[in-house]
Motif scaffolding. Sequence first.
Motif, PDB file in Angstrom:
ATOM      1  N   UNK A  41      38.259   5.537 -28.318  1.00 14.40           N
ATOM      2  CA  UNK A  41      37.569   6.796 -28.017  1.00 14.40           C
ATOM      3  C   UNK A  41      37.786   7.872 -29.050  1.00 14.40           C
ATOM      4  N   UNK A  42      38.525   7.590 -30.111  1.00 17.72           N
ATOM      5  CA  UNK A  42      38.726   8.600 -31.154  1.00 17.72           C
ATOM      6  C   UNK A  42      37.421   8.804 -31.922  1.00 17.72           C
ATOM      7  N   UNK A  43      37.174  10.064 -32.345  1.00 16.11           N
ATOM      8  CA  UNK A  43      35.901  10.429 -32.939  1.00 16.11           C
ATOM      9  C   UNK A  43      36.093  11.110 -34.279  1.00 16.11           C
ATOM     10  N   UNK A  44      35.102  10.912 -35.161  1.00 12.23           N
ATOM     11  CA  UNK A  44      35.121  11.515 -36.484  1.00 12.23           C
ATOM     12  C   UNK A  44      33.816  12.260 -36.709  1.00 12.23           C
ATOM     13  N   UNK A  45      33.904  13.554 -36.981  1.00 11.10           N
ATOM     14  CA  UNK A  45      32.735  14.380 -37.265  1.00 11.10           C
ATOM     15  C   UNK A  45      32.332  14.169 -38.716  1.00 11.10           C
ATOM     16  N   UNK A  46      31.129  13.606 -38.931  1.00 10.48           N
ATOM     17  CA  UNK A  46      30.674  13.308 -40.283  1.00 10.48           C
ATOM     18  C   UNK A  46      29.727  14.377 -40.826  1.00 10.48           C
ATOM     19  N   UNK A  47      29.501  15.423 -40.034  1.00 14.28           N
ATOM     20  CA  UNK A  47      28.649  16.527 -40.482  1.00 14.28           C
ATOM     21  C   UNK A  47      27.267  16.478 -39.874  1.00 14.28           C
ATOM     22  N   UNK A  48      26.561  17.607 -39.977  1.00 14.87           N
ATOM     23  CA  UNK A  48      25.193  17.696 -39.456  1.00 14.87           C
ATOM     24  C   UNK A  48      24.247  16.897 -40.351  1.00 14.87           C
ATOM     25  N   UNK A  49      23.299  16.238 -39.728  1.00 16.69           N
ATOM     26  CA  UNK A  49      22.338  15.418 -40.461  1.00 16.69           C
ATOM     27  C   UNK A  49      21.307  16.346 -41.106  1.00 16.69           C
TER      28      UNK A  49
END
Length: 863
Positions: A180-188
């Motif tokens: 369930x860990x998440x990584x924010x890769x930025x706005x598309x």
Amino acid sequence: MKKILLLLILFYTTTQAQDVPFNCDYNAYLFQYNDVFAIDLASGNSYEVATNITGGNINATAYNPADGYIWGSLSTPDKSIVRIGKNFETTTFYIDELPTNNRYVGDVSADGIYYLKSGGTTYYTINLNPESNNYGKYIKTLDLSKSINIHDWAFNAVDGKLYTVEKKTNILYRIEAETGSMENLGAVPILSGLKYTYGAVYFDASGRFYVSANETGTIYVIQNVQNLTGTNIMESNLFAFGPSSSSNDGARCPTAPVPQEICDNGIDDDGDGLTDCEDPSCSGYAGCPVIELSASSSANAGGLESNNRLSQQISKRNFNRAKSNYKFDKTLAKRFSKSKVYGKASSAKGVFQLSDLVPLEVINEDDVIESSPNDLIDITNATKVYSVDYMRQDTAVASILVLETEDGVYEHTKYICDRLLGAELISVSTIEINEQKFIKSLIRNIDGSLEFVLSLSVKSINNEADFAVESHWNLDKYESNVGYYNFQIWSNSLDDLYSLGEEVLRLIAVQKPIISYNNSTPPTVFVRSGQYQNGKLNLQIVNTNRSESVAFDGGLRSTETESVAYVASTINLNGDYISEIEVDAGSLFDIGFRIGDGVATPDDLFMSDGPWGYDDAASTTSVINYAVKANETQFDTEEYPIERNITLKATTSDYVAAYRALTPKFNPIDLTGYVSFKLQAKGTGTLIVRLVKETVANWETQYKTSIELTDDLKDYTLLFSDFKSTSGVPMEVTDVTSIVFTMLAENGEETTKEMTLEQLRFSTNSTSTLAIENVSLEDETDVFATPNPMKTRSSFYFTAQTSESVELMVYNQVGSLVKQIGFSAVKGENKLVLKREGLSSGLYFCKIKSSNTTYKTIKLLLD
């Protein structure tokens, strides 16, 4: 005991489909409620493959790499999931640990673990590996490290991670499914400013992530998401324009490739019938323009009806515009601004202006200008007309044309007429506004610009108390003999089209409640483009549901004054996605026809040749006889024929004239490949012949010459140099819109005037010398091409300063090199032949590349 019994019943509700898995086919599958659509991601086209496959609605669908089936979550029975086979028969599994509703996010990992999520952070894991002893059983519950607003997620086969895009923030997340860990890769980037729901997402074998917006159906692609770190550049782009959807989810085998268009090689790489910059997936790549940047057409030029009245009242309207050199001047147009009563019901119930239904300040426009084509009234079935153009930086980016009719729906839509006049229907699908599906189409205009189009009509019901909204592809689906408010909306941006359509419906509902919608589905077999030439209709047909054949039904007129003849045939498509079809239509002036496979909405088209007409505007002029007859003569391939012959007889003490537009909309034609105008004619007295140029503002300075007619048919050859203007400037035939034939009454006395005109054509000398009638190369950098427009081949004439090797470089409208020919030039006069060999119709720029001379670039038009 009841749960155990239910489990047994559901588990064993099986069919032969359990032995028929999908096994990683290349389609994407979109599930809406309990219906299934197959989507070709390369083109965005879709078609319905199954309906009502389960009792409840299906969501959270996913392809299971471990068994080759598609799985989903069912609304009824609650706490159940479903396995779906290739023939869309189903097997249902009961999972007691699941919540009872709202399970709408799901995908299956490579090892067969189903990750199923409802709202909040909680998600559930279920074992769908058929090799496991725990097959079809709940494993455990997990939580995301952060609550996000998402509506689908998908596994990337390259790195085994889950990916999703959040609504409103448009942030791309990478998720470790096991923790369930998440990584924010930025706005598309391509989604910037959008607020859509992304209810269907897919992967391909290379790690491209495809994201579909529910409301518009637009499919976006994010490249190589496995390489993103959150700090490096994210590459995203438009990919295709698919169907809108609701209560939906998407499923696709993540190791299946998706064909990609290479944007600069002149080949249709992905098989959707679109090459290089024509393909939406090339928007902004390899020198292709970004799809939203071209100007849209003004509503002032719109509104011509899709029926055979085009040759009469409407052609006269266009002639009058050409005669007066009418041009819509946006700089002088009245500005339309928001008033205090904008968005409010009229004080007199049911009494409002068409302008009250026109949106303002919803697409970040700089200005809105009035552009109403009021000359449509009295020549169409419109009783009131109002239109506006939405401007940004002095360029039209969208338009709305509103027409009130009293006796049925307005009889013109952009997509019916324009395809046989040089435009293309790139795609047709749905857009969802107010939870209602409307048909949207993407049209490439003759000038190469792109427009998204939406049409709808509104009628009063319940004794004028309420409104009903309708939107149909086929005009005969509308009720006749009732009044409508008709809306035609087009924009160079699909997002702006959505916003305008949404606000139009809101403004309509302000005046009266909208209590019903009646909308049709789009056609799944449609004509992308077509051309009429030498008695043949050449059609490119897109066959999204792979039908074997379609029925062709039409009504045609051989001339403007003949009655309609009906024709019918069957066109074999052999299940091909793209078909190039030739229909033997014979000599014709106009044709309206329908193609359909009997499965879905049929496609309707209307085409007219450039019309003949007569000008009897003088008060003393009375037409006695006017007839147009088919021309049976076979023209030379090097000539530009003006089809059909006319006879006109009238009494006048002023003037009478006949005219022939070169195109249905009086668009200019470049005739520089020709040197003369030829015809056979007879009649009474002097016939004044004008070649009407678009760039000449004053009718009196149009270029003209005259011939003396006799009682017998006689051949006439009029060199372009014979046409003179009072301006004294030699004529350039780069923008001829029409030919006008005028007879004057001598001394203002009433007289009878007659003219018969036959075998009209523009002509060129086909010899290989530079001594082409009245044409010479006056400068050493000049290049001359003939014939122009080209049909099969053209010859290029130029003068070389020395013997050398040169190259003819041919570029398309977006600057891509499409053909290159080497040639050994000799000192002096040279002729180089260019063969068509697969070049499509359109405008090209040709340049001779030399080490010693910088030759002028010339334009070449291909019919």
